[in-house]
Design a protein around this motif. Structure first.
Motif, mmCIF file in Angstrom:
data_model
loop_
_atom_site.group_PDB
_atom_site.id
_atom_site.type_symbol
_atom_site.label_atom_id
_atom_site.label_comp_id
_atom_site.label_asym_id
_atom_site.label_seq_id
_atom_site.Cartn_x
_atom_site.Cartn_y
_atom_site.Cartn_z
ATOM 1 N N VAL A 110 0.845 -1.197 0.000
ATOM 2 C CA VAL A 110 0.000 0.000 0.000
ATOM 3 C C VAL A 110 0.882 1.249 0.000
ATOM 4 O O VAL A 110 0.681 2.171 -0.798
ATOM 5 C CB VAL A 110 -0.967 0.001 1.205
ATOM 6 N N ILE A 140 -5.404 1.757 7.269
ATOM 7 C CA ILE A 140 -5.546 0.528 6.481
ATOM 8 C C ILE A 140 -4.953 -0.648 7.245
ATOM 9 O O ILE A 140 -5.561 -1.723 7.334
ATOM 10 C CB ILE A 140 -4.883 0.688 5.104
ATOM 11 N N ILE A 181 -8.102 -6.887 -0.064
ATOM 12 C CA ILE A 181 -7.916 -5.443 -0.057
ATOM 13 C C ILE A 181 -7.945 -4.937 -1.494
ATOM 14 O O ILE A 181 -7.361 -5.554 -2.387
ATOM 15 C CB ILE A 181 -6.599 -5.040 0.635
ATOM 16 N N LEU A 207 -7.319 -1.210 -3.306
ATOM 17 C CA LEU A 207 -6.894 0.176 -3.154
ATOM 18 C C LEU A 207 -7.114 0.862 -4.491
ATOM 19 O O LEU A 207 -6.665 0.366 -5.527
ATOM 20 C CB LEU A 207 -5.409 0.216 -2.771
ATOM 21 N N CYS A 212 -9.712 2.701 0.110
ATOM 22 C CA CYS A 212 -9.292 1.333 0.350
ATOM 23 C C CYS A 212 -10.490 0.559 0.870
ATOM 24 O O CYS A 212 -11.138 0.980 1.828
ATOM 25 C CB CYS A 212 -8.167 1.299 1.383
#
Length: 147
Positions: free
Chosen positions: A25, A45, A62, A64, A73
């Protein structure tokens, strides 16, 4: 997916991948427009994916993404759902209280936190508006309006 939305990361994660996901991320957002808000967003996150691992079966997914106005996110899991007392924006946790800080931190560090939860899983979306960009309402975000 809206036409102006771009996916930066879309992957499953498990118990042993929290640190790896946090670094992925950070790497995807590092050169982006979040500026000083980057580290707080990554922390929020990290808290949400950690909650998925600890309380919802040890794994999740996840996604993003970035739009013209925000970075968002979405974390999903297939756990038993979030108990009622944790579904509303939380109060400041007590100093010696064990747990309960993840969702609270997310609310402090993100412009928008949405949650859908039930017995077949939970989806939490965290969004941070991009500085100087218009929101979906057409109004400039607070940072831009104040400047």
């Amino acid at each position: 997916m809206p036409a102006d939305q771009s996916t930066l990361l879309d992957r499953p994660f498990g118990r042993d991948e929290i640190t790896v996901v946090r670094h992925e991320v950070s790497a995807r957002l590092d050169a982006g427009p979040l500026g000083e808000r980057l580290h707080g967003f990554v922390l929020a996150i990290n808290e949400v994916i950690t909650n998925a691992v600890l309380h919802a079966g040890g794994q999740g997914r996840i996604v993003l993404s970035v739009t013209g106005a925000a970075v968002c996110c979405t974390v999903t899991d297939s756990g038993p759902g979030i108990p009622e007392q944790y579904r509303r924006p939380p109060e400041v946790p007590e100093a010696f209280e064990v747990g309960g800080r993840g969702i609270w931190l997310a609310h402090q560090l993100c412009d928008e936190v949405t949650m859908a939860t039930g017995p077949i899983g939970t989806t939490i979306e965290l969004c941070v508006r991009l500085p100087g960009r218009e929101t979906t309402s057409g109004l400039l975000n607070e940072g831009a309006a104040a400047g």
